[in-house]
Scaffold this motif. Sequence first.
Motif, mmCIF file in Angstrom:
data_model
loop_
_atom_site.group_PDB
_atom_site.id
_atom_site.type_symbol
_atom_site.label_atom_id
_atom_site.label_comp_id
_atom_site.label_asym_id
_atom_site.label_seq_id
_atom_site.Cartn_x
_atom_site.Cartn_y
_atom_site.Cartn_z
ATOM 1 N N PHE A 188 0.826 -1.210 0.000
ATOM 2 C CA PHE A 188 0.000 0.000 0.000
ATOM 3 C C PHE A 188 0.859 1.259 0.000
ATOM 4 N N LEU A 189 1.959 1.255 0.745
ATOM 5 C CA LEU A 189 2.834 2.422 0.767
ATOM 6 C C LEU A 189 3.462 2.679 -0.603
ATOM 7 N N GLU A 190 3.697 1.640 -1.363
ATOM 8 C CA GLU A 190 4.172 1.835 -2.736
ATOM 9 C C GLU A 190 3.127 2.566 -3.564
ATOM 10 N N ARG A 191 1.878 2.205 -3.353
ATOM 11 C CA ARG A 191 0.797 2.912 -4.053
ATOM 12 C C ARG A 191 0.736 4.381 -3.635
ATOM 13 N N VAL A 192 0.904 4.626 -2.337
ATOM 14 C CA VAL A 192 0.920 6.005 -1.844
ATOM 15 C C VAL A 192 2.072 6.770 -2.494
ATOM 16 N N ALA A 193 3.245 6.160 -2.537
ATOM 17 C CA ALA A 193 4.425 6.815 -3.109
ATOM 18 C C ALA A 193 4.231 7.121 -4.587
ATOM 19 N N ASP A 194 3.454 6.306 -5.277
ATOM 20 C CA ASP A 194 3.191 6.536 -6.700
ATOM 21 C C ASP A 194 2.164 7.636 -6.916
ATOM 22 N N SER A 195 1.384 7.950 -5.870
ATOM 23 C CA SER A 195 0.260 8.879 -6.030
ATOM 24 C C SER A 195 0.483 10.247 -5.403
ATOM 25 N N ILE A 196 1.259 10.286 -4.316
ATOM 26 C CA ILE A 196 1.383 11.508 -3.518
ATOM 27 C C ILE A 196 2.844 11.937 -3.454
ATOM 28 N N PRO A 197 3.168 13.203 -3.763
ATOM 29 C CA PRO A 197 4.550 13.670 -3.594
ATOM 30 C C PRO A 197 4.938 13.683 -2.122
ATOM 31 N N CYS A 198 6.150 13.217 -1.841
ATOM 32 C CA CYS A 198 6.619 13.138 -0.463
ATOM 33 C C CYS A 198 7.965 13.848 -0.347
ATOM 34 N N TYR A 199 8.127 14.627 0.724
ATOM 35 C CA TYR A 199 9.318 15.438 0.922
ATOM 36 C C TYR A 199 9.896 15.213 2.314
ATOM 37 N N CYS A 200 11.171 15.408 2.433
ATOM 38 C CA CYS A 200 11.802 15.554 3.733
ATOM 39 C C CYS A 200 11.767 17.038 4.078
ATOM 40 N N TYR A 201 11.318 17.368 5.296
ATOM 41 C CA TYR A 201 11.206 18.775 5.691
ATOM 42 C C TYR A 201 12.037 19.007 6.947
ATOM 43 N N ALA A 202 13.211 19.617 6.764
ATOM 44 C CA ALA A 202 14.070 20.013 7.887
ATOM 45 C C ALA A 202 13.658 21.419 8.284
ATOM 46 N N PHE A 203 12.898 21.536 9.365
ATOM 47 C CA PHE A 203 12.241 22.812 9.670
ATOM 48 C C PHE A 203 12.711 23.412 10.984
ATOM 49 N N GLU A 204 12.493 24.716 11.080
ATOM 50 C CA GLU A 204 12.691 25.446 12.332
ATOM 51 C C GLU A 204 11.320 25.772 12.904
ATOM 52 N N PRO A 205 11.099 25.579 14.221
ATOM 53 C CA PRO A 205 9.766 25.706 14.811
ATOM 54 C C PRO A 205 9.317 27.147 15.035
ATOM 55 N N ASP A 206 9.101 27.870 13.949
ATOM 56 C CA ASP A 206 8.505 29.194 14.038
ATOM 57 C C ASP A 206 7.582 29.376 12.832
ATOM 58 N N GLN A 207 6.937 30.530 12.755
ATOM 59 C CA GLN A 207 5.908 30.733 11.744
ATOM 60 C C GLN A 207 6.442 30.653 10.317
ATOM 61 N N ARG A 208 7.731 30.852 10.127
ATOM 62 C CA ARG A 208 8.290 30.786 8.780
ATOM 63 C C ARG A 208 8.160 29.398 8.169
ATOM 64 N N CYS A 209 8.158 28.367 9.016
ATOM 65 C CA CYS A 209 8.043 27.013 8.469
ATOM 66 C C CYS A 209 6.653 26.759 7.901
ATOM 67 N N VAL A 210 5.633 27.459 8.437
ATOM 68 C CA VAL A 210 4.287 27.348 7.897
ATOM 69 C C VAL A 210 4.201 28.054 6.550
ATOM 70 N N GLU A 211 4.724 29.264 6.492
ATOM 71 C CA GLU A 211 4.673 30.026 5.244
ATOM 72 C C GLU A 211 5.451 29.319 4.137
ATOM 73 N N ARG A 212 6.509 28.622 4.501
ATOM 74 C CA ARG A 212 7.292 27.891 3.506
ATOM 75 C C ARG A 212 6.417 26.842 2.797
ATOM 76 N N ILE A 213 5.569 26.166 3.560
ATOM 77 C CA ILE A 213 4.682 25.162 2.970
ATOM 78 C C ILE A 213 3.607 25.835 2.118
ATOM 79 N N LEU A 214 3.045 26.926 2.606
ATOM 80 C CA LEU A 214 1.992 27.624 1.866
ATOM 81 C C LEU A 214 2.502 28.179 0.535
#
Length: 329
Positions: free
Chosen positions: A299-325
């Motif tokens: 099932f995870l292979e199916r998910v990987a084929d359907s949904i883009p997946c990223y590694c997110y090395a983030f800093e815990p402040d509001q900028r990390c939210v805006e980066r995604i938006l």
Amino acid sequence: MKDDLGGEGRGQFKEPGSSHRSGFSVGGVSVHLASTDIEGVALAPSLEPFRAEIAASDIDIRITWTDSLCPPSGPQLFDSGSLWRVYEDGTGFQFDFSAPILGKQPYKRLIVDGQFRRARLQMNEECFVGTGYAVAPLEYPLDELLIMHRLTQERAIELHGCGIVGPNGSSNLFVGHSGAGKSTTARLWTAHHDVQILSDDRIIVRGHRVRDENVRDDELCENKVCEDAKQIFMYGTPWHGEAAFALAERAPLQRIFILEHGRGNVITRLSRSQTVAELFARSFVPFHRHEYVDSALSFLERVADSIPCYCYAFEPDQRCVERILELRD
């Protein structure tokens, strides 16, 4: 298991004398409870938002009380190290739940068939005499164990994740080990934006059930999940984290982010194999059956084929939210 659990067939749970009934639904899995007393069908507070009228259930449970429980007869398959153990029981399984405050015997026992469709839950009266301790039969961790095992039959999976429907309608799943920042992420998004948090700790991911006009309503849950469905959904669960977000809702999944603490809010696209490996490492999969693991990986292979997946090395402040938006795939 036919005679032991009272018959066969989905949605056909008929127990004479079980006048009290209730039900709930988590992650697209519906559970029907029946008991001779009203306490037997009581839902834990965490399950109340997921209460549902069940017409045709995925899991049927008959709840009874017994004077005591005899020792298990089948081989042990897994020991959680604290609250529960699972044993083989014919063609199905037996789950024993224990707590020091309730004595040495299991205070309840679940006997379930191999497909996790029909079960008998035995509550041990001896453990509760004189304790003043009240327990909802389906309280955690039994509720999660039931759903987690049923998902192995439906090509779906539970992940350590925070599911967020953003202000622009985008649906992002932030997956991470304990301490990776899931609850922090939920708080950051709610601080400045009108968003919907399905859960800040555990999310169920599954393919959208596609109706086939040739399939009757009472057959829809017989593993009729369309393998060609183009949409993957994420579902909220009752099992929240520190931020205590838990909604009985679902949303189409658009992106997945593997959370890591880092600097600069760096987003890196993962390959198919990396996606499967990272998600599997943060999944809830019963390991006492190799076919459960195989199903999860498929099932995870199916998910990987359907949904883009990223590694997110983030800093815990509001900028990390805006980066995604601001992200454009």
